[in-house]
Scaffold this active site. Structure first.
Site, PDB file in Angstrom:
ATOM      1  N   MET A  53       0.797  -1.213   0.114  1.00 15.41           N
ATOM      2  CA  MET A  53       0.031  -0.086  -0.083  1.00 15.41           C
ATOM      3  C   MET A  53       0.991   1.324   0.149  1.00 15.41           C
ATOM      4  SD  MET A  53      -3.031  -1.129   2.633  1.00 15.41           S
ATOM      5  CE  MET A  53      -3.904   0.360   2.749  1.00 15.41           C
TER       6      MET A  53
ATOM      7  N   GLY B 119       3.151  -8.648   6.537  1.00 16.69           N
ATOM      8  CA  GLY B 119       3.556  -7.775   7.637  1.00 16.69           C
ATOM      9  C   GLY B 119       3.374  -6.309   7.442  1.00 16.69           C
ATOM     10  N   GLY B 120       3.014  -5.461   8.167  1.00 11.85           N
ATOM     11  CA  GLY B 120       2.595  -4.106   8.002  1.00 11.85           C
ATOM     12  C   GLY B 120       1.575  -3.982   7.154  1.00 11.85           C
ATOM     13  N   ASP B 121       1.860  -3.251   6.023  1.00  9.70           N
ATOM     14  CA  ASP B 121       0.708  -2.926   4.635  1.00  9.70           C
ATOM     15  C   ASP B 121       1.095  -3.903   3.633  1.00  9.70           C
ATOM     16  OD1 ASP B 121       3.070  -1.418   4.433  1.00  9.70           O
ATOM     17  OD2 ASP B 121       2.292  -0.112   3.058  1.00  9.70           O
ATOM     18  N   GLU B 122       1.993  -4.772   3.612  1.00 10.25           N
ATOM     19  CA  GLU B 122       2.125  -5.847   2.515  1.00 10.25           C
ATOM     20  C   GLU B 122       1.334  -7.011   2.621  1.00 10.25           C
ATOM     21  OE1 GLU B 122       6.213  -6.408   2.758  1.00 10.25           O
ATOM     22  OE2 GLU B 122       6.967  -4.321   2.097  1.00 10.25           O
TER      23      GLU B 122
END
Length: 342
Positions: A218, A258-261
């Site tokens: 993102m 993980g995170g925005d992935e």
């Protein structure tokens, strides 16, 4: 329920117990098979069987010797065992005023002797009968009646064990799925790569089929967290997962890396265009701003794509290919899809 005979006052509870067995759906266990085979030899009968009686039918958990088909419980002698919750011995079926007209007595295999003992899954919950049958009239000694009761007790114990093992397997599966699930998005997490994705990819390649992957990032998400806070960021991620779920196919596997992935794995795509079109639909879905409490937040996607075996023979090498493609998508200006060897 269509039966012509009265039934125990706990019939509802009894049927719940019956369904808990029938829902196992794994067929007879070797232990149940051994038990019926043993009984056939011990009593020197033409047939020994473990029967379960549900609301409509007599179900056969296992049978040794003469093989018969399941039938309506209205014409099953084991139904009478369930009703009385006691041993039933009929020395000559052809002389019995009610049973002599039953199809397996009047016609083939022309059974003449029957004895059955109740099988309890739990105390007071009779789910069926352990029965022995022969094609000649017989008598059963009191010691043999006691032995038949013991066979029924063992059958009940094996059914309870089978049910307990099935319940434990469900619990273990639920724990395993929980360990592989990201609580914020409901997607799988990275642990699923070895627990789920590897096996599906291996199966596809072994069948000379392909296995695709998309890597999603993102754009601008770090700014959302830094300026609006992690609470808003989490809501954007949750909404992002909903958009991904709405676009991908039921058989596709979504993973929060993980995170925005995110990664989306595409088992056995019909062609490379399947992956490209899926990526374009995802890009379009994320071009619409996220509405968080009236605030419009923009977070478009950059997507890298690749397909195995052209871009790798295992999950790690496939992910390396899509990561390289994702890097190129970002380098080329973001909000776009770049593929490797598709």
């Amino acid at each position: 329920m269509g039966q012509s005979a009265p039934w125990p006052v706990n019939e509802t509870e009894r049927l719940v117990a019956v369904r808990s067995i029938l829902s196992l759906g794994s067929g007879p266990t070797p232990e149940l098979a051994s038990l019926s085979e043993l009984a056939k030899g011990v009593f020197d009968m033409a047939r020994a069987a473990i029967h379960i009686v549900d609301e409509d039918w007599l179900r056969i958990a296992h049978q040794a010797g003469i093989q018969v088909s399941e039938c309506s419980r209205d014409i099953s002698i084991c139904t009478r065992v369930v009703l009385s919750n006691d041993v039933l011995v009929v020395p000559n079926l052809s002389a019995h005023p009610e049973l002599r007209g039953f199809p397996y007595v009047e016609g083939g295999p022309k059974f003449r002797f029957y004895a059955g003992a109740p099988i309890e899954l739990e105390p007071g919950l009779t789910v069926g009968a352990f029965c022995i049958l022969d094609t000649s009239p017989r008598e059963l000694k009191p010691t043999e009646v006691e032995s038949l009761k013991r066979f029924a007790v063992l059958a009940g114990a094996l059914l309870r064990l089978q049910k307990a093992n099935f319940t434990m397997s469900l619990a273990e599966r639920a724990l395993r799925d929980a360990a592989m699930t990201d609580p914020l998005t409901g997607f799988y997490n990275r642990k699923a790569l070895s627990g789920l994705v590897d096996s599906q990819m291996y199966a596809a390649l072994q069948s000379n089929e392909t296995f695709g992957a998309l890597y999603l990032d993102m754009d601008g998400f770090k700014t959302i967290n830094d300026t609006l806070g992690h609470g808003v960021g989490d809501r954007v991620l949750h909404e992002a997962a909903c958009r991904i779920r709405d676009v991908i196919r039921a058989e596709d596997i979504a993973v929060r890396m993980g995170g925005d992935e995110f990664a989306v794995f595409i088992p056995r795509p019909a062609g490379s265009d399947v992956i490209s079109k899926l990526a374009e639909r995802l890009l379009e879905a994320f071009r619409q701003p996220f509405n968080i409490d009236g605030r419009l937040i923009s977070a478009p996607l950059s997507i890298g794509g690749a397909i195995a075996p052209q871009s790798g023979q295992d999950c790690l090498s496939l992910l390396q290919s899509v990561d390289e493609a994702l890097y190129q998508a970002k380098k080329d200006g973001r909000d776009r899809f770049v593929s490797r060897a598709i």
